[in-house]
Scaffold this active site. Structure first.
Site, PDB file in Angstrom:
ATOM      1  CD  GLU A  18      -4.915   6.413  10.613  1.00  0.00           C
ATOM      2  OE1 GLU A  18      -5.888   5.736  10.248  1.00  0.00           O
ATOM      3  OE2 GLU A  18      -4.562   7.465  10.047  1.00  0.00           O
ATOM      4  CG  ASP A  19      -2.576   2.089  10.615  1.00  0.00           C
ATOM      5  OD1 ASP A  19      -3.516   2.505  11.309  1.00  0.00           O
ATOM      6  OD2 ASP A  19      -2.624   2.001   9.383  1.00  0.00           O
ATOM      7  CG  ASP A  38      -3.860   7.025   2.235  1.00  0.00           C
ATOM      8  OD1 ASP A  38      -3.798   5.784   2.091  1.00  0.00           O
ATOM      9  OD2 ASP A  38      -4.467   7.570   3.185  1.00  0.00           O
ATOM     10  CG  HIS A  75       0.334   7.404   4.314  1.00  0.00           C
ATOM     11  ND1 HIS A  75       0.881   6.645   3.313  1.00  0.00           N
ATOM     12  CD2 HIS A  75      -0.888   6.855   4.557  1.00  0.00           C
ATOM     13  CE1 HIS A  75       0.033   5.689   2.951  1.00  0.00           C
ATOM     14  NE2 HIS A  75      -1.052   5.788   3.697  1.00  0.00           N
ATOM     15  CG  HIS A  96      -1.549   1.318   1.513  1.00  0.00           C
ATOM     16  ND1 HIS A  96      -2.327   2.011   0.597  1.00  0.00           N
ATOM     17  CD2 HIS A  96      -1.505   2.110   2.629  1.00  0.00           C
ATOM     18  CE1 HIS A  96      -2.737   3.153   1.134  1.00  0.00           C
ATOM     19  NE2 HIS A  96      -2.244   3.239   2.358  1.00  0.00           N
TER      20      HIS A  96
END
Length: 204
Positions: free
Chosen positions: A85-86, A147, A81, A55
């Site tokens: 967040e992850d 994204d 990116h 991705h």
């Protein structure tokens, strides 16, 4: 609708990047970004079961092959990116390795966690995050647009209810972001998303 699914490995991406008009040292920065993304994301996978790095490389491919972006800070932010967040990575950690500009771009495109429980709270938090992106600098919007292209270009592989929801979300929030960029890059993104919208018009 143009697809961006060729750069499945860093080796493939690197070979094409070497032929691009990047400034001296930029390829090394991107190589470090890919290594950091691998380290932070670890064994994380996409919903399809593919390595998560695919991705990130698709997002990079959209920027380089599609939008013709050569700014290494935007490109590095695209690779990184999702790390805040992850994963366990922090904005400060990104800044320590890649500088304040890359860290700021990553921060802009990082969705904050929902403050409440349940599906409705998560969806409200997501909508608030997407609305906030209208205030983001053009460079951060560029990363977000790339994204989302990676995510929606194969939307037909997802469950039907997700397809309809994600289509509506993209039309409502993401297309206006593309139209907000006044330069050739904005025109390219707008054109791509309009082509995508026609392709998936049955979901509207």
């Amino acid at each position: 609708m143009e697809m961006f699914t060729d750069w499945r490995t860093w080796e493939r991406a690197r070979a094409e990047l070497q032929a691009r008009p990047l400034a001296a040292g930029d390829l090394e920065v991107l190589e470090r970004a890919v290594a950091a993304a691998r380290r932070w994301h670890g064994s994380q996978q996409r919903p399809s079961g593919a390595p998560y790095l695919e991705h990130l490389l698709e997002t990079l491919e959209v920027l380089v092959r599609g939008a013709q972006v050569t700014d290494v800070e935007i490109l590095a932010a695209a690779v990184l990116h999702d790390v805040v967040e992850d994963t366990e990575a922090t904005v400060s950690a990104v800044e320590a390795e890649f500088g304040p500009v890359v860290a700021e771009l990553v921060d802009w495109v990082t969705a904050p966690p929902a403050t409440g429980r349940g599906r409705q709270a998560k969806r409200a938090a997501k909508a608030a995050y997407l609305r906030r992106l209208r205030e983001a600098p053009p460079e951060a919007i560029t990363v977000k647009l790339a994204d989302r292209i990676s995510n929606v270009q194969t939307l037909d592989r997802m469950p039907p209810d997700f397809q309809r929801r994600y289509y509506a979300e993209t039309v409502t929030y993401i297309l206006p972001l593309a139209q907000s960029l006044p330069d050739a890059r904005g025109r390219w993104f707008t054109g791509w998303y309009e082509s995508w919208r026609r392709h998936f018009a049955h979901l509207g």
